[in-house]
Structures are given as C-alpha cells and as structure tokens.
Design a protein around this motif. Structure first.
Motif, PDB file in Angstrom:
ATOM      1  N   ILE A   1       0.837  -1.204   0.000  1.00 23.11           N
ATOM      2  CA  ILE A   1       0.000   0.000   0.000  1.00 23.11           C
ATOM      3  C   ILE A   1       0.867   1.248   0.000  1.00 23.11           C
ATOM      4  O   ILE A   1       0.591   2.213  -0.720  1.00 23.11           O
ATOM      5  N   ARG A   2       1.912   1.234   0.801  1.00 20.30           N
ATOM      6  CA  ARG A   2       2.805   2.393   0.871  1.00 20.30           C
ATOM      7  C   ARG A   2       3.475   2.647  -0.480  1.00 20.30           C
ATOM      8  O   ARG A   2       3.596   3.791  -0.916  1.00 20.30           O
ATOM      9  N   SER A   3       3.891   1.601  -1.157  1.00 20.98           N
ATOM     10  CA  SER A   3       4.520   1.752  -2.470  1.00 20.98           C
ATOM     11  C   SER A   3       3.543   2.355  -3.481  1.00 20.98           C
ATOM     12  O   SER A   3       3.910   3.214  -4.287  1.00 20.98           O
ATOM     13  N   ILE A   4       2.303   1.905  -3.434  1.00 20.12           N
ATOM     14  CA  ILE A   4       1.290   2.448  -4.344  1.00 20.12           C
ATOM     15  C   ILE A   4       1.054   3.930  -4.054  1.00 20.12           C
ATOM     16  O   ILE A   4       0.968   4.749  -4.974  1.00 20.12           O
ATOM     17  N   LEU A   5       0.963   4.285  -2.777  1.00 14.61           N
ATOM     18  CA  LEU A   5       0.743   5.692  -2.426  1.00 14.61           C
ATOM     19  C   LEU A   5       1.912   6.574  -2.839  1.00 14.61           C
ATOM     20  O   LEU A   5       1.712   7.691  -3.330  1.00 14.61           O
ATOM     21  N   ILE A   6       3.120   6.082  -2.669  1.00 16.21           N
ATOM     22  CA  ILE A   6       4.293   6.847  -3.111  1.00 16.21           C
ATOM     23  C   ILE A   6       4.233   7.050  -4.619  1.00 16.21           C
ATOM     24  O   ILE A   6       4.498   8.135  -5.129  1.00 16.21           O
ATOM     25  N   GLY A   7       3.859   6.008  -5.329  1.00 12.04           N
ATOM     26  CA  GLY A   7       3.746   6.119  -6.778  1.00 12.04           C
ATOM     27  C   GLY A   7       2.690   7.125  -7.199  1.00 12.04           C
ATOM     28  O   GLY A   7       2.889   7.907  -8.127  1.00 12.04           O
ATOM     29  N   LEU A   8       1.569   7.139  -6.505  1.00 13.07           N
ATOM     30  CA  LEU A   8       0.485   8.048  -6.882  1.00 13.07           C
ATOM     31  C   LEU A   8       0.791   9.505  -6.554  1.00 13.07           C
ATOM     32  O   LEU A   8       0.527  10.399  -7.351  1.00 13.07           O
TER      33      LEU A   8
END
Length: 69
Positions: free
Chosen positions: A42-49
């Motif tokens: 989830i953290r990786s996705i949020l950083i990407g977004l």
C-alpha cells in the motif's frame, strides 16, 4: 516424596503452557508478517500516486510545451 511428585506435575504443566505460548507467538508472528507485506504494498502504491505521478506529469507537461514551440 509427595512433594517431589507435586513439583514434577507442576513442571509438566508449566512446560505444556510454555509450548502452547510458543505456538501462539509463532502464529502471531506469521500474521504480522502478512500485514507488514500488505502495508509495504500500500505504501509503495501511495508513493507512486502522490510523488512519482505528479513529477512525471510536470516533466511531460514541460516536454509537451517545448515540443509545441
């Protein structure tokens, strides 16, 4: 003699409790590992977004503006 038997029985009960608690700790650790993996995803996705996405949009916007000249 009966005191020695009582101590032996108590020791056996304590050993069973320790084994039971060790199993519960291992089970809790395995659940924590799954949750940790999910949190990292989830953290990786949020950083990407929120970080990579806007930076890429700015770069493409600048390139498009330069190409339009």
């Amino acid at each position: 003699m009966s005191e020695q038997i009582d101590v032996t029985q108590e020791l056996a009960k304590l050993q069973q409790r320790v084994e039971h608690l060790e199993k519960r700790v291992k089970k809790a650790e395995s659940k924590q590992g799954s949750l940790w993996f999910l949190w990292e995803a989830i953290r990786s996705i949020l950083i990407g977004l929120f970080i990579v996405g806007p930076v890429a949009a700015i770069i493409f916007g600048v390139l498009a503006a330069l190409a339009g000249k």
